[in-house]
Enzyme design. Structure first.
Site, mmCIF file in Angstrom:
data_model
loop_
_atom_site.group_PDB
_atom_site.id
_atom_site.type_symbol
_atom_site.label_atom_id
_atom_site.label_comp_id
_atom_site.label_asym_id
_atom_site.label_seq_id
_atom_site.Cartn_x
_atom_site.Cartn_y
_atom_site.Cartn_z
ATOM 1 C CE LYS A 1 -6.865 -4.466 -1.107
ATOM 2 N NZ LYS A 1 -7.645 -5.542 -0.314
ATOM 3 N N GLY A 2 -8.079 2.424 -0.385
ATOM 4 C CA GLY A 2 -9.125 3.292 0.263
ATOM 5 C C GLY A 2 -9.776 4.299 -0.534
ATOM 6 C CD GLU B 1 -4.261 8.247 0.780
ATOM 7 O OE1 GLU B 1 -5.270 7.901 0.873
ATOM 8 O OE2 GLU B 1 -3.213 7.868 1.276
ATOM 9 C CG ASP B 2 -8.364 6.329 2.309
ATOM 10 O OD1 ASP B 2 -7.290 6.879 2.289
ATOM 11 O OD2 ASP B 2 -8.533 5.384 2.613
ATOM 12 C CG ASP C 1 -4.221 9.057 10.641
ATOM 13 O OD1 ASP C 1 -4.711 10.168 11.513
ATOM 14 O OD2 ASP C 1 -3.666 8.109 11.093
ATOM 15 C CE LYS D 1 -8.606 9.376 11.401
ATOM 16 N NZ LYS D 1 -8.379 8.212 12.134
ATOM 17 C CG PHE E 1 -10.193 3.654 12.875
ATOM 18 C CD1 PHE E 1 -8.887 3.834 12.473
ATOM 19 C CD2 PHE E 1 -11.020 2.797 12.221
ATOM 20 C CE1 PHE E 1 -8.342 3.291 11.342
ATOM 21 C CE2 PHE E 1 -10.370 2.098 11.169
ATOM 22 C CZ PHE E 1 -9.048 2.375 10.599
ATOM 23 C CB VAL E 2 -13.993 7.404 9.722
ATOM 24 C CG1 VAL E 2 -14.531 8.204 10.969
ATOM 25 C CG2 VAL E 2 -12.861 7.786 8.963
ATOM 26 C CG ASP F 1 -9.619 -1.200 5.350
ATOM 27 O OD1 ASP F 1 -8.842 -0.329 5.149
ATOM 28 O OD2 ASP F 1 -9.057 -2.378 5.755
ATOM 29 N NE ARG G 1 -10.749 -2.383 1.393
ATOM 30 C CZ ARG G 1 -9.705 -1.544 1.622
ATOM 31 N NH1 ARG G 1 -9.834 -0.116 1.831
ATOM 32 N NH2 ARG G 1 -8.632 -1.991 2.518
HETATM 33 P P1 XMP Z 1 -1.165 8.461 7.157
HETATM 34 O O1 XMP Z 1 -1.284 8.312 8.651
HETATM 35 O O2 XMP Z 1 -0.079 7.735 6.330
HETATM 36 O O3 XMP Z 1 -2.374 7.651 6.913
HETATM 37 O O4 XMP Z 1 -1.537 9.872 6.881
HETATM 38 C C1 XMP Z 1 -3.085 7.472 5.759
HETATM 39 C C2 XMP Z 1 -3.732 6.148 5.444
HETATM 40 O O5 XMP Z 1 -3.970 5.585 6.831
HETATM 41 C C3 XMP Z 1 -5.274 4.970 6.656
HETATM 42 N N1 XMP Z 1 -6.277 5.692 7.717
HETATM 43 C C4 XMP Z 1 -7.419 5.319 8.202
HETATM 44 N N2 XMP Z 1 -8.308 4.335 7.311
HETATM 45 N N3 XMP Z 1 -9.856 4.697 8.874
HETATM 46 C C5 XMP Z 1 -9.418 3.951 7.943
HETATM 47 O O6 XMP Z 1 -10.092 3.049 7.484
HETATM 48 C C6 XMP Z 1 -9.304 5.777 9.512
HETATM 49 O O7 XMP Z 1 -9.798 6.362 10.440
HETATM 50 C C7 XMP Z 1 -7.835 5.891 8.807
HETATM 51 N N4 XMP Z 1 -7.009 6.928 9.347
HETATM 52 C C8 XMP Z 1 -5.874 6.546 8.615
HETATM 53 C C9 XMP Z 1 -5.897 5.429 5.311
HETATM 54 O O8 XMP Z 1 -5.540 4.014 4.408
HETATM 55 C C10 XMP Z 1 -4.757 6.443 4.706
HETATM 56 O O9 XMP Z 1 -4.747 6.090 3.506
HETATM 57 MG MG MG Z 2 -5.499 5.075 2.032
#
Ligand code: XMP
Ligand code: MG
Length: 173
Positions: A41-42, A96-97, A100, A128, A149-150, A156, A162
């Protein structure tokens, strides 16, 4: 967890950066009609703003990816809504949002490449880079941030925050 009321990235900075990214993408995809593939959803808010800023013909589709429990990546990435997608031969912009560990995009890109798109590029609002566990580079990145964490602008914490217009830090109590 506590929301820091001072935005890490203000709505104004987001809007300006989305405009810049859109200009770049528009130039790169001139004469083509890309398929915007939003990762729910992000990325919903980012995708909606980017699609409008692009001001070009695009198609819009959605996939759902889930990996997070609270502020911790669960490791396993579950994907849904993949079956309805028609991406063979399309120029796909995966939106993507945040990147990570890189696991979500790595899993998703693998599945998408199996469908043989004409091209596949990654667009992320946030990155990140310090948290990467699998190699993953976006083609278009809005902002690089630290290992915090944001939330906000679609991101969310347990489905909260959100709707916030900017990006905010969520800090330990
Ligand atoms: P990966 O680790 O698979 O993660 O690259 C990607 C997904 O993890 C969530 N994500 C976050 N969501 N604040 C959030 O609200 C954050 O700081 C954060 N870091 C990772 C997000 O859904 C992303 O698509
Ligand atoms: Mg996401």
């Amino acid at each position: 967890m506590r929301l820091n009321p001072e935005p890490l990235i203000s709505p104004e900075r987001i809007a300006a950066r989305v405009g810049e990214m859109a200009a770049q993408i528009r130039a790169d995809y001139a004469g083509r009609r890309p398929l915007l593939l939003c990762v729910l959803k992000g990325a919903a808010f980012f995708t909606a703003d980017l699609a409008r800023a692009l001001a070009m013909d695009t198609d819009l589709e959605f996939v759902r990816a889930r990996s997070y429990v609270g502020t911790r990546s669960g490791g396993e990435v579950s994907l849904s809504r993949m079956d309805d997608l028609k991406i063979t031969g399309r120029h796909v912009l995966l939106i993507e949002d945040i990147v990570d560990t890189g696991r979500t995009l790595s899993r998703l890109c693998g599945r998408l490449r199996d469908c043989e798109p004409a091209s596949l590029a990654l667009v992320t609002l946030l990155d990140k880079p310090g948290r990467r566990e699998v190699p993953m580079r976006a083609d278009y990145t809005g902002f690089e941030i630290g290992n915090q964490f944001v939330v906000g602008y679609g991101l969310d914490y347990e489905e909260q925050y959100r709707q916030l217009p900017g990006v905010y830090l969520l800090e330990e109590d």
